[in-house]
Design an enzyme around this catalytic site. Structure first.
Site, PDB file in Angstrom:
ATOM      1  CG  HIS A  72      -0.394   0.260   2.512  1.00  0.00           C
ATOM      2  ND1 HIS A  72       0.011  -0.737   3.381  1.00  0.00           N
ATOM      3  CD2 HIS A  72      -0.149   1.424   3.160  1.00  0.00           C
ATOM      4  CE1 HIS A  72       0.470  -0.195   4.502  1.00  0.00           C
ATOM      5  NE2 HIS A  72       0.390   1.114   4.394  1.00  0.00           N
ATOM      6  CG  ASP A 117       0.107  -4.043   2.831  1.00  0.00           C
ATOM      7  OD1 ASP A 117       0.556  -3.491   1.806  1.00  0.00           O
ATOM      8  OD2 ASP A 117      -0.242  -3.417   3.855  1.00  0.00           O
ATOM      9  CD  GLN A 204      -1.991   7.122  11.628  1.00  0.00           C
ATOM     10  OE1 GLN A 204      -1.432   7.670  12.565  1.00  0.00           O
ATOM     11  NE2 GLN A 204      -3.135   6.492  11.740  1.00  0.00           N
ATOM     12  N   GLY A 205       2.982   6.289   9.102  1.00  0.00           N
ATOM     13  CA  GLY A 205       4.365   6.610   8.763  1.00  0.00           C
ATOM     14  C   GLY A 205       5.280   5.438   9.020  1.00  0.00           C
ATOM     15  CG  ASP A 206       5.811   3.601  12.474  1.00  0.00           C
ATOM     16  OD1 ASP A 206       6.903   4.146  12.321  1.00  0.00           O
ATOM     17  OD2 ASP A 206       5.110   3.794  13.475  1.00  0.00           O
ATOM     18  CB  SER A 207       2.921   2.015   6.097  1.00  0.00           C
ATOM     19  OG  SER A 207       1.625   2.082   6.596  1.00  0.00           O
TER      20      SER A 207
END
Length: 258
Positions: A72, A117, A204-207
């Protein structure tokens, strides 16, 4: 509900929950920020395989010239020179940072927003740092895991300058399904976090960043890829990660084509 939850993956704000597990904030969910507790700053060189990607995601060096991240985080497969990988530092503003452009992206075949993913990013040149081996079976899908990233330290917060790390315990499929129901894909995803108390998670931002632990020989091994979740570090909602061992053979085959 699945598409709603996964629409807000842990990209671009993944953070740190102290890396707190990258929790996805579903549209319409309460936006009240929740601090992630338990994360600490990583030491320089502690996780040399960690990579920061310019689109606001994390990743790990699968090979010296290939980064493993989340599907993603990228837009399809093909030639791509728009991504910059930053490695070799915990401080993104350090003059010692190694920065390399991408040349190609390979998104997991069949990825449609739910499961599968993972993605690979080919780099223009090798980065001379240790790589992170991936799990090829479920032997290490248990115990306590380490997560790390430059994502938000609070739900809805800003991404971080310094790499943060935290420890999160394994959560069974049954317990994770109690939180997410049919949104969870047990055969492709693994959960971790403090279900009862919350407070430690990715954000958020660690994806795309790795979830890893030590193997029997004492070496780091990646068992998960930061994927999604509800909010960040909320009680009752563990972080959801791609189960690396499920896709290990596909990842290896794909890497060989880059």
């Amino acid at each position: 509900m699945k598409q709603l939850l996964r629409a807000v993956k842990r990209c671009s704000v993944i953070a740190a929950v102290a890396l707190a597990a990258v929790s996805l904030q579903p549209a319409g969910a309460s936006a009240a920020p929740q601090p992630v507790v338990g994360g600490t700053r990583a030491a320089q060189g502690e996780f040399p395989f960690m990579v920061r990607l310019s689109m606001g995601c994390g990743g790990a060096l699968y090979a010296k010239d290939i980064v493993l991240t989340a599907a993603h985080c990228v837009n399809g497969s093909g030639n791509n020179t728009s991504i910059t990988a930053t490695a070799g530092v915990v401080d993104l503003q350090s003059s010692s940072a190694i920065k390399v452009k991408s040349t190609k992206v390979l998104q997991a075949p069949g990825y449609n927003g739910a499961g599968k993913d993972w993605a690979l990013i080919k780099l223009a040149k090798p980065i001379d740092l240790p790589t992170l081996k991936i799990a090829t079976n479920t032997a290490y899908n248990n115990g306590d895991f380490t997560v790390a990233g430059w994502g938000a330290a609070t739900e809805g917060g800003s991404q971080q300058r310094y790499l943060l790390k935290a420890s999160v315990p394994f959560v069974s499929d049954a317990e994770c399904q109690a939180a997410y129901g049919s949104d969870l894909i047990p055969g492709e995803e693994i959960c971790a976090g403090l279900v009862d108390t919350g407070g430690v998670d990715t954000c958020q931002g660690d994806s795309g960043g790795p979830m890893f632990r030590k193997d029997n020989a004492g070496a780091w091994i990646q068992v998960g890829i930061v994927s999604w979740g509800q909010g960040c570090a909320r009680p009752g909602y563990p972080g959801v990660y791609s189960e690396v061992s499920t896709f290990a053979a596909q990842i290896a085959s794909a890497a060989a084509t880059l």
